[in-house]
Design a protein around this motif. Structure first.
Motif, PDB file in Angstrom:
ATOM      1  N   HIS A 285       0.828  -1.213   0.000  1.00 27.80           N
ATOM      2  CA  HIS A 285       0.000   0.000   0.000  1.00 27.80           C
ATOM      3  C   HIS A 285       0.862   1.264   0.000  1.00 27.80           C
ATOM      4  O   HIS A 285       0.438   2.306  -0.525  1.00 27.80           O
ATOM      5  CB  HIS A 285      -0.950  -0.033   1.185  1.00 27.80           C
ATOM      6  CG  HIS A 285      -2.056  -1.038   1.023  1.00 27.80           C
ATOM      7  ND1 HIS A 285      -3.078  -0.872   0.107  1.00 27.80           N
ATOM      8  CD2 HIS A 285      -2.276  -2.234   1.616  1.00 27.80           C
ATOM      9  CE1 HIS A 285      -3.906  -1.905   0.165  1.00 27.80           C
ATOM     10  NE2 HIS A 285      -3.438  -2.759   1.065  1.00 27.80           N
ATOM     11  N   GLN A 286       2.062   1.198   0.561  1.00 23.90           N
ATOM     12  CA  GLN A 286       2.996   2.324   0.449  1.00 23.90           C
ATOM     13  C   GLN A 286       3.364   2.546  -1.018  1.00 23.90           C
ATOM     14  O   GLN A 286       3.385   3.686  -1.512  1.00 23.90           O
ATOM     15  CB  GLN A 286       4.259   2.029   1.272  1.00 23.90           C
ATOM     16  CG  GLN A 286       5.294   3.156   1.210  1.00 23.90           C
ATOM     17  CD  GLN A 286       6.604   2.773   1.897  1.00 23.90           C
ATOM     18  OE1 GLN A 286       6.769   1.634   2.360  1.00 23.90           O
ATOM     19  NE2 GLN A 286       7.544   3.705   1.954  1.00 23.90           N
ATOM     20  N   ILE A 287       3.632   1.464  -1.733  1.00 27.17           N
ATOM     21  CA  ILE A 287       3.955   1.547  -3.168  1.00 27.17           C
ATOM     22  C   ILE A 287       2.753   2.054  -3.954  1.00 27.17           C
ATOM     23  O   ILE A 287       2.888   2.901  -4.848  1.00 27.17           O
ATOM     24  CB  ILE A 287       4.400   0.166  -3.677  1.00 27.17           C
ATOM     25  CG1 ILE A 287       5.757  -0.201  -3.058  1.00 27.17           C
ATOM     26  CG2 ILE A 287       4.472   0.131  -5.200  1.00 27.17           C
ATOM     27  CD1 ILE A 287       6.136  -1.655  -3.246  1.00 27.17           C
ATOM     28  N   ALA A 288       1.572   1.555  -3.608  1.00 26.73           N
ATOM     29  CA  ALA A 288       0.356   1.978  -4.308  1.00 26.73           C
ATOM     30  C   ALA A 288       0.129   3.480  -4.150  1.00 26.73           C
ATOM     31  O   ALA A 288      -0.291   4.159  -5.101  1.00 26.73           O
ATOM     32  CB  ALA A 288      -0.849   1.198  -3.788  1.00 26.73           C
ATOM     33  N   ALA A 289       0.402   4.019  -2.962  1.00 31.95           N
ATOM     34  CA  ALA A 289       0.225   5.454  -2.737  1.00 31.95           C
ATOM     35  C   ALA A 289       1.160   6.263  -3.633  1.00 31.95           C
ATOM     36  O   ALA A 289       0.784   7.322  -4.154  1.00 31.95           O
ATOM     37  CB  ALA A 289       0.476   5.783  -1.269  1.00 31.95           C
ATOM     38  N   ILE A 290       2.378   5.765  -3.826  1.00 34.39           N
ATOM     39  CA  ILE A 290       3.321   6.458  -4.707  1.00 34.39           C
ATOM     40  C   ILE A 290       2.855   6.392  -6.157  1.00 34.39           C
ATOM     41  O   ILE A 290       2.910   7.394  -6.882  1.00 34.39           O
ATOM     42  CB  ILE A 290       4.729   5.846  -4.552  1.00 34.39           C
ATOM     43  CG1 ILE A 290       5.260   6.096  -3.131  1.00 34.39           C
ATOM     44  CG2 ILE A 290       5.694   6.431  -5.581  1.00 34.39           C
ATOM     45  CD1 ILE A 290       6.573   5.408  -2.835  1.00 34.39           C
ATOM     46  N   LEU A 291       2.392   5.228  -6.592  1.00 38.64           N
ATOM     47  CA  LEU A 291       1.869   5.105  -7.959  1.00 38.64           C
ATOM     48  C   LEU A 291       0.672   6.024  -8.164  1.00 38.64           C
ATOM     49  O   LEU A 291       0.523   6.653  -9.228  1.00 38.64           O
ATOM     50  CB  LEU A 291       1.472   3.650  -8.242  1.00 38.64           C
ATOM     51  CG  LEU A 291       2.615   2.633  -8.363  1.00 38.64           C
ATOM     52  CD1 LEU A 291       2.047   1.225  -8.499  1.00 38.64           C
ATOM     53  CD2 LEU A 291       3.498   2.968  -9.573  1.00 38.64           C
ATOM     54  N   ASN A 292      -0.176   6.118  -7.158  1.00 42.48           N
ATOM     55  CA  ASN A 292      -1.343   6.993  -7.253  1.00 42.48           C
ATOM     56  C   ASN A 292      -0.913   8.452  -7.388  1.00 42.48           C
ATOM     57  O   ASN A 292      -1.483   9.205  -8.193  1.00 42.48           O
ATOM     58  CB  ASN A 292      -2.221   6.808  -6.017  1.00 42.48           C
ATOM     59  CG  ASN A 292      -3.501   7.616  -6.093  1.00 42.48           C
ATOM     60  OD1 ASN A 292      -4.354   7.381  -6.946  1.00 42.48           O
ATOM     61  ND2 ASN A 292      -3.644   8.576  -5.184  1.00 42.48           N
ATOM     62  N   ALA A 293       0.110   8.851  -6.623  1.00 37.98           N
ATOM     63  CA  ALA A 293       0.604  10.225  -6.705  1.00 37.98           C
ATOM     64  C   ALA A 293       1.222  10.528  -8.061  1.00 37.98           C
ATOM     65  O   ALA A 293       1.264  11.685  -8.488  1.00 37.98           O
ATOM     66  CB  ALA A 293       1.632  10.467  -5.593  1.00 37.98           C
ATOM     67  N   LYS A 294       1.671   9.501  -8.735  1.00 40.98           N
ATOM     68  CA  LYS A 294       2.271   9.665 -10.066  1.00 40.98           C
ATOM     69  C   LYS A 294       1.241   9.442 -11.179  1.00 40.98           C
ATOM     70  O   LYS A 294       1.603   9.309 -12.349  1.00 40.98           O
ATOM     71  CB  LYS A 294       3.452   8.697 -10.223  1.00 40.98           C
ATOM     72  CG  LYS A 294       4.589   8.964  -9.246  1.00 40.98           C
ATOM     73  CD  LYS A 294       5.728   7.959  -9.417  1.00 40.98           C
ATOM     74  CE  LYS A 294       6.813   8.180  -8.374  1.00 40.98           C
ATOM     75  NZ  LYS A 294       7.455   9.504  -8.494  1.00 40.98           N
ATOM     76  N   HIS A 295      -0.033   9.358 -10.793  1.00 43.10           N
ATOM     77  CA  HIS A 295      -1.153   9.254 -11.739  1.00 43.10           C
ATOM     78  C   HIS A 295      -1.067   7.978 -12.571  1.00 43.10           C
ATOM     79  O   HIS A 295      -1.385   7.976 -13.772  1.00 43.10           O
ATOM     80  CB  HIS A 295      -1.207  10.490 -12.637  1.00 43.10           C
ATOM     81  CG  HIS A 295      -1.189  11.790 -11.891  1.00 43.10           C
ATOM     82  ND1 HIS A 295      -2.244  12.211 -11.095  1.00 43.10           N
ATOM     83  CD2 HIS A 295      -0.225  12.750 -11.794  1.00 43.10           C
ATOM     84  CE1 HIS A 295      -1.942  13.378 -10.548  1.00 43.10           C
ATOM     85  NE2 HIS A 295      -0.723  13.727 -10.952  1.00 43.10           N
TER      86      HIS A 295
END
Length: 459
Positions: A278-288
């Motif tokens: 979920h930490q990785i997912a949050a970064i991917l989300n921030a990068k659209h």
């Protein structure tokens, strides 16, 4: 009609001859080369020749079992599964210990071909040196099945126990395979994509230790030196926002380039645990970036994996879900961020991105932190391929990545939560990422604004 690959046809012919005199057949074929299709074709031939009555398959995960059922149904052109009038069925290894006696009677009363996918999970030649699944094979299948077919892309075990049904040379103890198909042959023949493994390092690392009103600063020129000469662990690196951003930026850039040619191409991020995913997912989300997360705790995880197999989502972030045997052909980029550092696991993950979608689909990209053990495994993979395609090169990232990482370094992001398995943890305090050791000792880890890629060019 789908034409068999050259190696599949050759292996099939040798298996037909082998079964005239022997019961057990062992195949080592590189991950992603098409072992399941081979097994289905062999089963079809044995059924057509009326040499067997049923086919019983075992595999390590439900996802792989579902894939086997789809392939066998298509190749046999008849039902395959736990339904009336089926030619056979597939089960997980875990289910073995819960089967009733009536199930094992099938091997005694009928002529059965028993197929074991990734059989290296089953250890043992005798009950005293076996794991649970190996014991079930010895007790219920080894002397009962009419024929057996063992399949593995990585035929060895971390505990050095022998693999069930396998034969070994004496006294060397080398595994004897009835058929081998290696990665070099698969790449040369266009069966698998050529793996391009990129090791990501940082040449300017500063570690500041604050203790009892004193401060000491140490510099490191690479991750290998940092890991060997400081209390920082490999898992600390995996959870550090700066490193995650750098690795994911490289992966995103490559996936974007790939999707220009192959719009349906997807990427895989192998995470360490659920919190990490979920930490990785949050970064991917921030990068659209579009993504889906699948873990052992994800509701309807298998349905999400199957949906990702056919949709256009960019990334799938997984913890022990997209593993050996999982067939998602559109995966062509992988960021390996797992704390697992065994060669078996590393090669199996690489196999998830080697399956081809067409003749022009030639390359797969794996990104990994330049940790010494993973560097060694990467080099071994390079050594399996032609020498002129295994050169080690060093180069800086392009300006786009440098700028992106610099912009991220200037912002404040939420730090990773403390790991239960490690006394060190990455935390956010006053905009600085810190590794907290004790109340009296504080480590601050910072990196230069660019990373270095070491590219293992394995075309």
């Amino acid at each position: 009609m789908i034409v068999l690959r050259k190696w599949q046809a050759d292996c099939l012919d040798k298996a037909k001859a082998h079964y005239q005199c022997h019961r057990d057949y062992f195949v080592q074929a590189t991950p992603g080369s098409g072992k399941t299709r081979l097994a289905a074709e062999l089963a079809k031939w044995l059924l057509e020749e009326q040499l067997i009555d049923f086919v019983i398959c075992f595999a390590p995960t439900r996802e792989v079992v579902a894939g086997m059922q789809r392939t066998f149904s298509a190749v046999l052109d008849q039902r395959f599964g736990n339904v009336i009038a089926s030619a056979g069925a597939a089960y997980t290894y875990q289910s073995m210990e819960y089967q009733q006696e009536e199930f094992w009677d099938i091997f005694k009363k009928f002529r059965v071909l028993a197929i074991f996918d990734e059989i290296h999970h089953c250890a043992g030649h005798d009950p005293l040196l076996s794991n649970t699944w190996g014991q079930q094979i010895i007790r219920n299948i080894q002397d009962q099945a009419t024929y057996t077919l063992g399949l593995s892309g990585t035929p060895w075990r971390s505990d050095d126990l022998p693999i069930a049904l396998a034969r070994y040379s004496d006294p060397e103890g080398q595994l004897i395979c009835d058929y081998r198909y290696d990665l070099q042959s698969a790449v040369n023949e266009g069966v698998c994509r050529a793996p391009r493994i990129t090791l990501i390092d940082n040449p300017l690392i500063r570690l500041v230790e604050e203790k009892e009103n004193t401060e000491s600063v140490r510099g490191f020129s690479c991750f290998s030196q940092l890991l060997s000469e400081s209390p920082v662990s490999y898992e600390d690196l995996l959870r550090h926002d700066d490193i995650l951003n750098a690795v994911l930026d490289i992966g995103i850039h490559q996936l974007s380039e790939t999707r220009h040619k192959t719009p349906q191409a997807g990427g895989l991020v192998v995470a360490t645990d659920i919190e990490h995913a979920h930490q990785i997912a949050a970064i991917l989300n921030a990068k659209h970036q579009s993504y889906v997360v699948v873990t052992s705790k994800t509701p309807r995880a298998q349905q999400l994996i199957d949906r990702f197999r056919h949709d256009n989502t960019c990334w799938i972030v997984a913890v022990s879900m997209i593993s050996e045997g999982t067939d998602i052909q559109r995966l062509s980029v992988c960021c390996y961020l797992s704390r697992i550092r065994t060669e078996l696991h590393y090669r199996q993950v690489l196999g998830r991105i080697l399956r081809k979608m067409g003749t022009d689909d030639r390359e797969a990209w794996l990104y990994v932190i330049a940790e010494p053990t993973l560097r060694k495994y990467s080099q071994r993979i390079a050594n399996d391929l032609p020498e002129d395609q295994s050169t080690l090169q060093a180069k800086k990232l392009n300006d786009r990545l440098t700028k992106s990482h610099a912009e991220h370094a200037d912002g404040n992001t939420e730090g990773a939560k403390e790991s239960e398995d490690n006394p060190l943890s990455v935390k956010e305090q006053n905009g600085k990422r810190e590794l907290q050791v004790t109340e009296a000792s504080l480590l601050t880890l910072s990196f230069s604004q660019y990373y270095r890629q070491y590219l293992l060019s394995l075309m």
